[in-house]
Design a protein around this motif. Structure first.
Motif, PDB file in Angstrom:
ATOM      1  N   LEU A   1      -1.073  -0.323  -5.480  1.00  0.00           N
ATOM      2  CA  LEU A   1       0.142  -0.905  -4.903  1.00  0.00           C
ATOM      3  C   LEU A   1       0.774   0.043  -3.895  1.00  0.00           C
ATOM      4  CD1 LEU A   1       1.704  -2.394  -8.144  1.00  0.00           C
ATOM      5  CD2 LEU A   1       0.979  -3.708  -6.145  1.00  0.00           C
ATOM      6  N   GLY A   2       1.416  -0.536  -2.879  1.00  0.00           N
ATOM      7  CA  GLY A   2       2.199   0.270  -1.957  1.00  0.00           C
ATOM      8  C   GLY A   2       3.275   1.050  -2.701  1.00  0.00           C
ATOM      9  N   LEU A   3       3.830   0.431  -3.734  1.00  0.00           N
ATOM     10  CA  LEU A   3       4.844   1.097  -4.563  1.00  0.00           C
ATOM     11  C   LEU A   3       4.368   2.467  -5.030  1.00  0.00           C
ATOM     12  CD1 LEU A   3       6.113  -1.774  -6.907  1.00  0.00           C
ATOM     13  CD2 LEU A   3       7.287  -0.742  -4.954  1.00  0.00           C
TER      14      LEU A   3
ATOM     15  N   MET B   1       7.170   4.868  -3.894  1.00  0.00           N
ATOM     16  CA  MET B   1       8.475   4.241  -3.676  1.00  0.00           C
ATOM     17  C   MET B   1       9.312   4.093  -4.946  1.00  0.00           C
ATOM     18  SD  MET B   1       7.379   1.063  -1.260  1.00  0.00           S
ATOM     19  CE  MET B   1       7.111   1.244   0.516  1.00  0.00           C
TER      20      MET B   1
ATOM     21  N   TRP C   1      11.159  -3.374   2.680  1.00  0.00           N
ATOM     22  CA  TRP C   1      10.939  -2.640   1.431  1.00  0.00           C
ATOM     23  C   TRP C   1      10.533  -3.570   0.282  1.00  0.00           C
ATOM     24  CZ3 TRP C   1      15.129   1.070  -1.085  1.00  0.00           C
ATOM     25  CH2 TRP C   1      14.472   2.182  -1.673  1.00  0.00           C
TER      26      TRP C   1
ATOM     27  N   HIS D   1       6.904  -4.724  -0.642  1.00  0.00           N
ATOM     28  CA  HIS D   1       6.077  -3.879  -1.512  1.00  0.00           C
ATOM     29  C   HIS D   1       6.415  -4.120  -2.981  1.00  0.00           C
ATOM     30  CE1 HIS D   1       4.128  -1.598   1.679  1.00  0.00           C
ATOM     31  NE2 HIS D   1       5.265  -1.697   2.321  1.00  0.00           N
TER      32      HIS D   1
ATOM     33  N   ALA E   1       4.724  -7.276  -4.117  1.00  0.00           N
ATOM     34  CA  ALA E   1       3.267  -7.200  -4.309  1.00  0.00           C
ATOM     35  C   ALA E   1       2.911  -7.067  -5.789  1.00  0.00           C
ATOM     36  CB  ALA E   1       2.692  -6.029  -3.502  1.00  0.00           C
TER      37      ALA E   1
ATOM     38  N   SER F   1      -3.015  -5.746   0.653  1.00  0.00           N
ATOM     39  CA  SER F   1      -2.453  -5.536  -0.669  1.00  0.00           C
ATOM     40  C   SER F   1      -2.196  -6.872  -1.383  1.00  0.00           C
ATOM     41  CB  SER F   1      -1.150  -4.739  -0.555  1.00  0.00           C
ATOM     42  OG  SER F   1      -0.540  -4.570  -1.810  1.00  0.00           O
TER      43      SER F   1
END
Lengths: 227, 227, 227, 227, 227, 227
Positions: free
Chosen positions: D207-209, D214, E68, E71, E74, E103
């Motif tokens: 995940l981008g998280l 983040m 933001w 993400h 996702a 993603s």
């Protein structure tokens, strides 16, 4: 919620005390007190300068070029109500004029918010009946297709439920859910009190940079001063 | 010029004498005196009728929904300045309201030109603080991202350099480069004098066709009169 | 009709008696009396609140950024005329200002309707010379290309023939064909009389639902009342 | 810079090596590599899908409805140039078609960016001559008024200096100042390399998280997960 | 519903069988089967021709220029989901590109509907990842402010609840409430069957006037045929 | 002309020979051959790339959200006709889809031009039935109010009389009055022949400046070359 051809007669209006408290504030303050949500798109403009409104929503769902449901809505109005009219497609026709305003006022309505057109602007101004609309247009409408009254609608990008509080002025239109009305009124009161102090400081020449202590954050973000 | 996160402190403002002379003219006259360049797009409208402004630009580059740099700009203001705020994308949020106006005025600013939204219109009108904007919106903004102050910006289609003269009224907003300010003031004076004579002639019934000697050119272009 | 470079000198203006009668009504009433046709698009707005106009059309066909034909039109004006200016492409330039207004008024014109931009708004307001336009813009225009005067034009979506009656107010601009002017005036008179009665009933609390006997049709259409 | 009637013959074009490097990237990557500035407004669209362009700007300043300066610009073109045409007012007329494209191509130009209209779209597509424009319109233009060639212009909200690098594709048009071209090319290269790794991780389900770490910042900002 | 900073993890998705049935239909058929409600505004366009999508909504509420929450969203995706992203103000920035698409796809998402801008159109097209958006823009966004995930949103004028079915194609985007999904699927099936017969009749030359038996109603409404 | 509720059965279509000749040309060429008039606003776009149409107009006047008259128009169609649909107000609803296209084609119609919305774009593309519209929208319409068929209409800013020739392609839509059709066809032929020579010269590197002998006029206008 998605049904056409429905009129809901019994709606739960926001607490009158909360409406009264909210009526002391403008749209910008209430929007901030809400946490920056609930605002209609800025194409919604008052038909005359200085208009201000605070009341409980009776919602209408219209079809383009058809104002039949406005008459149906009139019967559901109670003193202090605001008619909030949404449309199933973008349309600028003149759904509303001085006759309907006369009828709405006779029922106690305090104004109209319509994602469509409005006409008889001169008469409405003379009456002091405030309207926020996406357009002004002399174009007449028909009475042929059923919409609904007092269903949840999307008006100018904002969700409106019957009974919600509508606050509108020169800055735009904000929707306060009935269940949050008192809490938002309190937050608005706190905010306003707070603003008076800020205003005085800024008027005396204090910078927002210092009053809000922004310099450290700006420096951290990398702001560079050059000569 | 393309840097974000920059504040230029020392800018060269246009000659005060030129600003004073230019302040006697409206946007249309100055635009003509410039040779028909320097005008912002006509979607820039004053928040109240009769607003008029002439001052030197302090520029701001904003991001959509973020007014942090407005506070940074406040510190750079000197008496007679006009804040000219551009945005990196089209955005109608309410970047500016009565608190910032109070701060700007305390620093000597005479108005704001913003390619974004403005709020607290009623208060700003009461203050007599003139604003030209692309929208009126109660929508609040955040303070999270660095833009710049006193860099060259493009505002509503016009290039603005810090220190340029801004002339704005009911007809729109025109930008006079600082280096051309006196020359444009002279041209505007000449033009205005010239217009008084023309106005009198036209009022007496003389046709523009004759006053400007247009008939030969029209005939040459092939204009045909029929009955 | 499709020719450029034409000026028609002799046009048949609507019956002055019909124009006089029509001048008692607003755009919305006249539009309804016409059978809901003849309205210009609602982006046509008056430059000041409260403007009202009723007169016979002298038409002009312009090119973007070129107001040469406005001077040609001035010569064709007679007392009571309204200049109706169309443009071959969408354009917001300031084709018209106080000098042309002075000239038009000296010839007896009572106003302007232009599908383009207008400038010198402050002066025009002071003169009381009403203009309906798609934009306000300080941008100057040139005098280089032939259009036409007194040909049939399409202005803001409406067909206008020279001599037609133009009725405009805060609600918009409506075009009444010269041949229909008296008949429309009569229909407007009848309608207005009718409205006074309706207004009184509605003011007394009678619902449109009952006054227009809408309930049977709504029921037949399937409207459902729920609690 | 503000002069009309000027043709600058000797301009400093960006370093050809930098142009070559930049030509490997799309508009989004270059825009990010620039620090998120330099982008034209998104109403600028390619006339056919898949168009891509990278070259040095020869600028043109046009008047609405007048393409005279396009012919003047042709003479100033060198291989690898892109014509960037701005207009003194918003206008959608068809300033450009297959004849001018033939001429521009014969001089070595690789494309056109125009804040106005374009026509002969079918022919231009067949030629593979890429154009980004605000509109497609068959409307012809005149040749009557002087603009300028190779002055600084504002095109679709972006400042363009003669010699700047223009990168355009399906995502839009970005302007790279000549002096920054190599530095931006390097930044774009670094960014692209970086993206390949990220893409692989995300494709594998990371995940981008997590990849961007983040979660702490979101938690600090107060994000609440509910069930 | 009005809270910012909320992520709802457990949402009730529409019945998979209903989603499967609905996936056989286009947006126009589903919109009709819904009773002509639930449609997003027509400015929402697919980034490539022929895109078609049917899935369950995971909703996102964004701020202008800030992606933001994409993400955050996702992580909440399940196979068959569609991300529906609304924005608190009108904004065209490029909130979404090929990295996020990679993603989202890795999590099983089948497409995106966003009331904002999209970029990397070429890559997204090559991936076959369908997006409906209000704009295409290379403009990058920041990650600074909390919005919400899986709250009710208004996207392009339509209310969307998490778990609702989204049907989108070249004609637009329609939202089917989860609770109505199967019923709408049945209605769509019935409608489609019905259309095949109509199509054959019309193709054979039968007029809609006769097939729908419109002549009596038209005559009653007063339609006049003249020669 | 201003009547609603009228269907004119006998209209004078343009000379078939002229229509045949005009069908060889695109909209831009025909527009130029007309003397640069007769063009619809550029918001009218084909639903698929490469669409081309030339035929005689059967006109329809619609109300917003109501397509009843489209069925009435079907009966009036003859082989080679193009339906040109205007609307009494700006509206993007989907008045037209594959069923009506099937009916129109069965009657011999070759396409549709509509100042409104269109749906079933995928099917229409598969059928090869070309449509130019202001919008694509899945939104359905009702059948409740009379408009007219074969009256003069204003469609997207252009006047269209029944029987006029409509030429449309990727560049837009142009209207040729029936009485001018042959003359315009001749002018278009002459123009096209002329263009081939010009194209060859320009391709060989000759400048428009020289080919059109523009240098003296530019010099006279005051054009200055600087280094």
């Amino acid at each position: 919620m998605y049904s056409l051809g429905i009129v809901k007669r019994n709606i739960v209006r926001a607490d009158p005390a909360a409406v009264r408290e909210l009526s002391a504030f403008g749209a910008a303050t209430v929007h901030e007190a809400m946490g920056r949500v609930g605002l209609m798109r800025p194409y919604m403009r008052p038909i005359y300068t200085g208009a201000h409104l605070c009341g409980t929503a009776v919602t209408v769902l219209l079809h383009p070029g058809d104002n039949w449901m406005m008459h149906v809505a009139a019967e559901q109005l109670q003193p202090g109500d605001v008619v909030v009219a949404a449309c199933t497609a973008e349309n600028t026709d003149g759904f509303f004029g001085d006759l309907l305003a006369t009828s709405f006022r006779a029922r106690g309505a305090v104004g109209l918010v319509i994602d469509g057109g409005c006409r008889d602007v001169k008469d409405l101004t003379a009456m002091g009946f405030p309207v926020w609309s996406r357009a002004i247009s002399a174009k007449g409408t028909i009475k042929a297709t059923l919409g609904s009254v007092n269903v949840r609608v999307v008006c100018a990008g904002a969700e409106v439920n019957p009974g919600d509080v509508i606050v509108a002025d020169d800055d735009g239109v904000v929707v306060v859910p009935a269940s949050m009305a008192m809490q938002v009124a309190k937050a608005a009161t706190a905010r306003e009190a707070n603003e008076a102090t800020k205003r005085a400081k800024l008027a005396s020449g204090v910078l927002g940079l210092d009053m809000y202590d922004m310099r450290p954050a700006l420096e951290k973000a990398g702001l560079k001063y050059i000569d």
